[in-house]
Design an enzyme around this catalytic site. Structure first.
Site, mmCIF file in Angstrom:
data_model
loop_
_atom_site.group_PDB
_atom_site.id
_atom_site.type_symbol
_atom_site.label_atom_id
_atom_site.label_comp_id
_atom_site.label_asym_id
_atom_site.label_seq_id
_atom_site.Cartn_x
_atom_site.Cartn_y
_atom_site.Cartn_z
ATOM 1 N N LYS A 1 0.579 -1.392 -0.734
ATOM 2 C CA LYS A 1 -0.165 -0.026 -0.253
ATOM 3 C C LYS A 1 0.605 1.428 -0.004
ATOM 4 O O LYS A 1 0.663 1.872 -0.931
ATOM 5 C CB LYS A 1 -1.168 -0.259 1.510
ATOM 6 C CG LYS A 1 -1.458 -1.085 1.443
ATOM 7 C CD LYS A 1 -2.736 -1.228 2.263
ATOM 8 C CE LYS A 1 -2.627 -1.208 3.992
ATOM 9 N NZ LYS A 1 -1.667 -2.585 4.309
ATOM 10 N N ARG B 1 -9.621 0.563 7.882
ATOM 11 C CA ARG B 1 -9.164 -0.014 8.746
ATOM 12 C C ARG B 1 -10.044 -1.380 9.461
ATOM 13 O O ARG B 1 -10.033 -2.536 9.909
ATOM 14 C CB ARG B 1 -7.560 -0.426 9.893
ATOM 15 C CG ARG B 1 -7.022 -0.832 9.432
ATOM 16 C CD ARG B 1 -5.573 -1.351 9.666
ATOM 17 N NE ARG B 1 -4.579 -1.718 9.330
ATOM 18 C CZ ARG B 1 -3.666 -1.318 8.716
ATOM 19 N NH1 ARG B 1 -3.093 0.589 8.571
ATOM 20 N NH2 ARG B 1 -2.255 -1.892 8.165
ATOM 21 N N ARG C 1 11.885 -6.382 5.296
ATOM 22 C CA ARG C 1 11.779 -4.809 5.300
ATOM 23 C C ARG C 1 11.741 -4.634 7.052
ATOM 24 O O ARG C 1 12.901 -3.300 7.124
ATOM 25 C CB ARG C 1 10.347 -3.635 5.515
ATOM 26 C CG ARG C 1 10.004 -2.860 5.253
ATOM 27 C CD ARG C 1 8.423 -1.985 5.238
ATOM 28 N NE ARG C 1 7.549 -2.156 6.077
ATOM 29 C CZ ARG C 1 6.774 -2.613 6.253
ATOM 30 N NH1 ARG C 1 6.019 -1.777 5.353
ATOM 31 N NH2 ARG C 1 5.451 -3.046 7.080
ATOM 32 N N ARG D 1 11.110 -0.765 11.901
ATOM 33 C CA ARG D 1 9.907 -0.447 12.361
ATOM 34 C C ARG D 1 9.914 -2.076 13.591
ATOM 35 O O ARG D 1 10.273 -3.545 13.107
ATOM 36 C CB ARG D 1 8.901 -1.248 11.960
ATOM 37 C CG ARG D 1 8.600 0.542 11.081
ATOM 38 C CD ARG D 1 7.458 0.168 9.905
ATOM 39 N NE ARG D 1 6.352 -0.310 9.891
ATOM 40 C CZ ARG D 1 5.169 -0.084 9.138
ATOM 41 N NH1 ARG D 1 5.686 0.288 7.861
ATOM 42 N NH2 ARG D 1 4.426 -0.996 9.462
ATOM 43 N N ARG E 1 -0.329 -9.460 12.873
ATOM 44 C CA ARG E 1 -0.997 -8.326 12.264
ATOM 45 C C ARG E 1 -1.759 -8.978 11.399
ATOM 46 O O ARG E 1 -3.126 -8.929 10.339
ATOM 47 C CB ARG E 1 0.355 -7.598 11.387
ATOM 48 C CG ARG E 1 0.530 -6.483 12.250
ATOM 49 C CD ARG E 1 1.871 -6.122 12.015
ATOM 50 N NE ARG E 1 2.174 -5.530 11.050
ATOM 51 C CZ ARG E 1 3.649 -5.422 10.329
ATOM 52 N NH1 ARG E 1 4.451 -5.617 10.808
ATOM 53 N NH2 ARG E 1 3.614 -3.946 9.421
HETATM 54 P P1 B4P Z 1 4.527 -1.183 1.896
HETATM 55 O O1 B4P Z 1 3.657 -1.053 0.763
HETATM 56 O O2 B4P Z 1 5.225 -0.279 3.005
HETATM 57 O O3 B4P Z 1 3.402 -2.415 3.002
HETATM 58 P P2 B4P Z 1 2.043 -1.682 3.247
HETATM 59 O O4 B4P Z 1 1.271 -2.979 2.790
HETATM 60 O O5 B4P Z 1 1.983 -0.149 2.957
HETATM 61 O O6 B4P Z 1 2.451 -1.453 5.191
HETATM 62 P P3 B4P Z 1 1.683 -1.784 7.038
HETATM 63 O O7 B4P Z 1 0.205 -2.793 6.733
HETATM 64 O O8 B4P Z 1 2.393 -2.863 7.679
HETATM 65 O O9 B4P Z 1 1.714 -0.565 7.515
HETATM 66 P P4 B4P Z 1 0.460 0.898 8.223
HETATM 67 O O10 B4P Z 1 1.912 1.062 8.406
HETATM 68 O O11 B4P Z 1 -0.329 1.045 6.545
HETATM 69 O O12 B4P Z 1 5.406 -2.154 1.879
HETATM 70 C C1 B4P Z 1 5.753 -4.146 3.054
HETATM 71 C C2 B4P Z 1 7.033 -4.278 2.065
HETATM 72 O O13 B4P Z 1 7.228 -4.832 0.855
HETATM 73 C C3 B4P Z 1 8.145 -2.988 2.097
HETATM 74 O O14 B4P Z 1 9.491 -3.380 2.431
HETATM 75 C C4 B4P Z 1 8.099 -2.950 -0.035
HETATM 76 O O15 B4P Z 1 9.265 -3.005 -0.465
HETATM 77 C C5 B4P Z 1 7.739 -4.409 -0.112
HETATM 78 N N1 B4P Z 1 7.178 -4.735 -1.302
HETATM 79 C C6 B4P Z 1 6.781 -3.866 -1.893
HETATM 80 N N2 B4P Z 1 5.108 -4.450 -2.779
HETATM 81 C C7 B4P Z 1 6.068 -5.120 -3.392
HETATM 82 C C8 B4P Z 1 6.480 -5.801 -5.004
HETATM 83 N N3 B4P Z 1 5.132 -5.755 -5.775
HETATM 84 N N4 B4P Z 1 7.705 -7.745 -4.706
HETATM 85 C C9 B4P Z 1 8.139 -7.228 -3.799
HETATM 86 N N5 B4P Z 1 8.355 -6.455 -2.166
HETATM 87 C C10 B4P Z 1 7.710 -5.513 -2.014
HETATM 88 O O16 B4P Z 1 0.629 0.131 9.894
HETATM 89 C C11 B4P Z 1 0.940 -0.300 10.409
HETATM 90 C C12 B4P Z 1 0.676 -0.229 12.148
HETATM 91 O O17 B4P Z 1 0.103 1.127 12.176
HETATM 92 C C13 B4P Z 1 -0.620 -1.136 12.011
HETATM 93 O O18 B4P Z 1 0.106 -2.192 12.378
HETATM 94 C C14 B4P Z 1 -1.687 -0.262 13.434
HETATM 95 O O19 B4P Z 1 -0.781 -1.139 13.843
HETATM 96 C C15 B4P Z 1 -1.692 0.715 13.104
HETATM 97 N N6 B4P Z 1 -2.802 1.546 12.429
HETATM 98 C C16 B4P Z 1 -2.351 1.973 10.037
HETATM 99 N N7 B4P Z 1 -3.291 2.585 10.304
HETATM 100 C C17 B4P Z 1 -4.480 2.110 11.202
HETATM 101 C C18 B4P Z 1 -5.704 1.989 11.442
HETATM 102 N N8 B4P Z 1 -6.952 3.283 9.901
HETATM 103 N N9 B4P Z 1 -6.393 1.610 12.368
HETATM 104 C C19 B4P Z 1 -6.532 1.142 13.392
HETATM 105 N N10 B4P Z 1 -4.715 0.961 13.627
HETATM 106 C C20 B4P Z 1 -4.098 1.436 12.411
#
Ligand code: B4P
Length: 191
Positions: free
Chosen positions: A14, A89, A128, A134, A146
């Protein structure tokens, strides 16, 4: 105006895809995870509260998240559109988002859901964790939690948008560029 929910399990890409969408479409990126990490870095009360949940891989309580997003939308509603990353979420958050947008005569255009299987998510998050600092990426138990929280609390949000005919599934496996091509195709169809 395009208001997009970018959806998917932790590590689905994302944040990665949001950066590309912002560059191409000029939308305002609203990532609740990034906002919490910013508060955390600044040592605010909100950051301290969020940290206790994030470190364990649990969701921050709805009321806290909703208030934070509401404040951000209120100052930015003149933007070209929003990309909501990691929000909503829970179904409660999805209902609240509709209500806050309605106050500004806005609505969600569509949800793009990145589909990635759990085995691949585990690999990406662990990878990551080696460089991100993190805590939620560095511990297998937290990663599993998670994924479990996503399946139990977040997945139903997809049904919320399916019922509104706003749900689009995107295959989230492959190169970052090829996934972005799929996303652009769908975003252009929304216009
Ligand atoms: P990202 O792109 O960084 O992953 P994400 O889905 O955004 O991350 P996440 O869900 O963990 O984080 P968030 O901050 O929202 O990709 C992950 C990795 O994969 C990276 O290293 C990237 O390089 C790699 N990658 C990406 N695409 C790829 C591909 N095509 N091929 C190979 N590798 C690839 O949430 C963090 C925490 O915040 C939650 O657990 C929760 O505690 C809290 N939180 C956030 N929003 C909330 C909400 N609305 N309600 C309640 N809690 C919330």
């Amino acid at each position: 105006m395009l208001n997009i929910v970018l959806f998917g399990p932790p590590g689905a890409g994302k944040g990665t895809q949001s950066e590309l969408i912002v560059k191409q479409y000029g939308l305002l990126h609203l990532s609740t995870g990034d906002l919490f990490r910013k508060h955390l870095g600044e040592g605010t009360d909100l950051g301290k509260l969020a940290q206790s949940y994030m470190d364990q891989g649990n969701l921050v309580p709805d009321a806290v998240v909703i208030k934070m997003v509401e404040d951000r939308i209120a100052t930015e509603f003149t933007a070209k559109g929003f990309i909501f990353d990691g929000f909503p979420r829970t179904v409660h958050q999805a209902l609240a988002l509709d209500q806050m947008l309605l106050k500004h005569d806005l609505s969600i255009t569509g949800m793009l859901s990145l589909e990635v299987q759990a085995s691949e998510l585990r690999i990406r998050l662990r990878e990551r964790g080696k460089t991100s600092g993190r805590k939620d990426d560095q511990d297998d138990i937290k990663i599993e939690n998670r994924i479990k929280v996503y399946n139990e609390e977040t997945k139903p949000v997809a049904d919320y948008y399916k019922h509104q005919d706003k749900y689009v599934s995107i295959k989230g496996i492959g190169s970052i560029a090829s996934i972005f091509q799929l996303i652009m195709y769908e975003l252009d169809a929304f216009k």
